[in-house]
Design a protein around this motif. Structure first.
Motif, PDB file in Angstrom:
ATOM      1  N   ALA A   1       2.149  -8.826   2.031  1.00 30.29           N
ATOM      2  CA  ALA A   1       1.998  -7.709   2.966  1.00 30.29           C
ATOM      3  C   ALA A   1       3.008  -6.606   2.680  1.00 30.29           C
ATOM      4  O   ALA A   1       2.674  -5.418   2.703  1.00 30.29           O
ATOM      5  CB  ALA A   1       2.154  -8.197   4.402  1.00 30.29           C
ATOM      6  N   SER A   2       4.261  -7.004   2.415  1.00 29.58           N
ATOM      7  CA  SER A   2       5.305  -6.001   2.194  1.00 29.58           C
ATOM      8  C   SER A   2       6.341  -6.545   1.227  1.00 29.58           C
ATOM      9  O   SER A   2       6.445  -7.744   1.000  1.00 29.58           O
ATOM     10  CB  SER A   2       5.978  -5.623   3.517  1.00 29.58           C
ATOM     11  N   PHE A   3       7.107  -5.629   0.673  1.00 27.69           N
ATOM     12  CA  PHE A   3       8.213  -5.991  -0.194  1.00 27.69           C
ATOM     13  C   PHE A   3       9.447  -6.246   0.667  1.00 27.69           C
ATOM     14  O   PHE A   3       9.606  -5.639   1.725  1.00 27.69           O
ATOM     15  CB  PHE A   3       8.500  -4.869  -1.201  1.00 27.69           C
ATOM     16  N   ASN A   4      10.322  -7.136   0.207  1.00 29.03           N
ATOM     17  CA  ASN A   4      11.550  -7.399   0.966  1.00 29.03           C
ATOM     18  C   ASN A   4      12.501  -6.207   0.805  1.00 29.03           C
ATOM     19  O   ASN A   4      12.227  -5.287   0.031  1.00 29.03           O
ATOM     20  CB  ASN A   4      12.172  -8.743   0.554  1.00 29.03           C
TER      21      ASN A   4
ATOM     22  N   ALA B   1      10.435   1.444  -9.892  1.00 27.17           N
ATOM     23  CA  ALA B   1       9.634   0.537 -10.721  1.00 27.17           C
ATOM     24  C   ALA B   1       8.193   1.010 -10.850  1.00 27.17           C
ATOM     25  O   ALA B   1       7.574   0.864 -11.901  1.00 27.17           O
ATOM     26  CB  ALA B   1       9.676  -0.875 -10.136  1.00 27.17           C
ATOM     27  N   TRP B   2       7.626   1.587  -9.800  1.00 26.46           N
ATOM     28  CA  TRP B   2       6.216   1.974  -9.800  1.00 26.46           C
ATOM     29  C   TRP B   2       5.991   3.404 -10.291  1.00 26.46           C
ATOM     30  O   TRP B   2       5.072   3.668 -11.050  1.00 26.46           O
ATOM     31  CB  TRP B   2       5.623   1.810  -8.399  1.00 26.46           C
ATOM     32  N   ASP B   3       6.837   4.340  -9.879  1.00 21.72           N
ATOM     33  CA  ASP B   3       6.576   5.761 -10.123  1.00 21.72           C
ATOM     34  C   ASP B   3       7.258   6.350 -11.351  1.00 21.72           C
ATOM     35  O   ASP B   3       7.012   7.503 -11.675  1.00 21.72           O
ATOM     36  CB  ASP B   3       6.991   6.591  -8.905  1.00 21.72           C
ATOM     37  N   THR B   4       8.145   5.623 -12.007  1.00 23.61           N
ATOM     38  CA  THR B   4       8.847   6.184 -13.168  1.00 23.61           C
ATOM     39  C   THR B   4       8.713   5.247 -14.362  1.00 23.61           C
ATOM     40  O   THR B   4       8.282   4.105 -14.239  1.00 23.61           O
ATOM     41  CB  THR B   4      10.351   6.392 -12.884  1.00 23.61           C
ATOM     42  N   GLN B   5       9.098   5.754 -15.493  1.00 21.77           N
ATOM     43  CA  GLN B   5       9.160   4.953 -16.719  1.00 21.77           C
ATOM     44  C   GLN B   5      10.623   4.662 -17.069  1.00 21.77           C
ATOM     45  O   GLN B   5      10.938   4.332 -18.211  1.00 21.77           O
ATOM     46  CB  GLN B   5       8.472   5.696 -17.873  1.00 21.77           C
ATOM     47  N   GLU B   6      11.507   4.796 -16.087  1.00 19.98           N
ATOM     48  CA  GLU B   6      12.930   4.586 -16.304  1.00 19.98           C
ATOM     49  C   GLU B   6      13.245   3.105 -16.504  1.00 19.98           C
ATOM     50  O   GLU B   6      12.567   2.241 -15.957  1.00 19.98           O
ATOM     51  CB  GLU B   6      13.742   5.108 -15.107  1.00 19.98           C
ATOM     52  N   ASN B   7      14.269   2.838 -17.289  1.00 15.89           N
ATOM     53  CA  ASN B   7      14.758   1.472 -17.415  1.00 15.89           C
ATOM     54  C   ASN B   7      15.440   1.076 -16.118  1.00 15.89           C
ATOM     55  O   ASN B   7      16.055   1.904 -15.454  1.00 15.89           O
ATOM     56  CB  ASN B   7      15.754   1.348 -18.570  1.00 15.89           C
TER      57      ASN B   7
ATOM     58  N   GLY C   1       0.792  -1.220   0.000  1.00 11.91           N
ATOM     59  CA  GLY C   1       0.000   0.000   0.000  1.00 11.91           C
ATOM     60  C   GLY C   1       0.823   1.269   0.000  1.00 11.91           C
ATOM     61  O   GLY C   1       0.432   2.278  -0.591  1.00 11.91           O
ATOM     62  N   GLU C   2       1.984   1.256   0.650  1.00 11.07           N
ATOM     63  CA  GLU C   2       2.854   2.441   0.669  1.00 11.07           C
ATOM     64  C   GLU C   2       3.412   2.735  -0.715  1.00 11.07           C
ATOM     65  O   GLU C   2       3.623   3.891  -1.065  1.00 11.07           O
ATOM     66  CB  GLU C   2       4.025   2.230   1.630  1.00 11.07           C
ATOM     67  N   VAL C   3       3.659   1.702  -1.498  1.00 10.97           N
ATOM     68  CA  VAL C   3       4.221   1.896  -2.829  1.00 10.97           C
ATOM     69  C   VAL C   3       3.118   2.204  -3.843  1.00 10.97           C
ATOM     70  O   VAL C   3       3.211   3.137  -4.623  1.00 10.97           O
ATOM     71  CB  VAL C   3       5.013   0.645  -3.274  1.00 10.97           C
TER      72      VAL C   3
ATOM     73  N   THR D   1      -5.656   1.179  -6.390  1.00  2.39           N
ATOM     74  CA  THR D   1      -6.041   0.015  -5.583  1.00  2.39           C
ATOM     75  C   THR D   1      -6.284  -1.216  -6.444  1.00  2.39           C
ATOM     76  O   THR D   1      -6.067  -2.333  -5.994  1.00  2.39           O
ATOM     77  CB  THR D   1      -7.293   0.314  -4.752  1.00  2.39           C
ATOM     78  N   LYS D   2      -6.710  -1.047  -7.710  1.00  5.06           N
ATOM     79  CA  LYS D   2      -6.931  -2.197  -8.590  1.00  5.06           C
ATOM     80  C   LYS D   2      -5.616  -2.930  -8.870  1.00  5.06           C
ATOM     81  O   LYS D   2      -5.587  -4.150  -8.910  1.00  5.06           O
ATOM     82  CB  LYS D   2      -7.580  -1.770  -9.906  1.00  5.06           C
TER      83      LYS D   2
END
Length: 105
Positions: A62-65, A75-81, A45-47, A52-53
């Motif tokens: 529950a969380s990422f390592n 990975a989530w907020d940018t379109q960077e390689n 949820g933090e990322v 929500t979908k």
């Protein structure tokens, strides 16, 4: 220092050299990370706050390592390689899945 063939040697205690018939095996021990130097675990949820979908991709997680948490925002907020190198079982697939899911929000 030099090994028996005159090649540069690794520091004392850094490796074990085993000489066989026509080959040499070098065993280098894995570096153990100090737990305090690892990234803190981020919850899904933090990322993925904006969609929500897309969180359904990670149902049951529950969380990422720590490794995943260190690169999750890229990975989530940018379109960077992203070039991600990590051992088997470290969670690279979840990072790729996170980047893929970001394209469908």
């Amino acid at each position: 220092t030099r090994d028996r063939r005159g090649q540069p040697d690794l520091p004392d205690g850094a490796a074990e050299r085993i000489y066989g018939d026509g080959h040499e095996k070098v065993v280098i021990p894995m570096k153990v990370a100090d737990p305090s130097s690892l990234a803190s675990r981020l919850t899904v949820g933090e990322v993925m706050t904006t969609c929500t979908k897309a969180r359904r991709v990670f149902d049951g997680v529950a969380s990422f390592n720590p490794m995943q948490s260190a690169v999750a925002n890229v990975a989530w907020d940018t379109q960077e390689n992203v070039l991600l190198c990590a051992p088997t079982g470290a969670g690279k697939t979840n990072v790729a899945l996170l980047a893929t899911a970001s394209h469908f929000r």
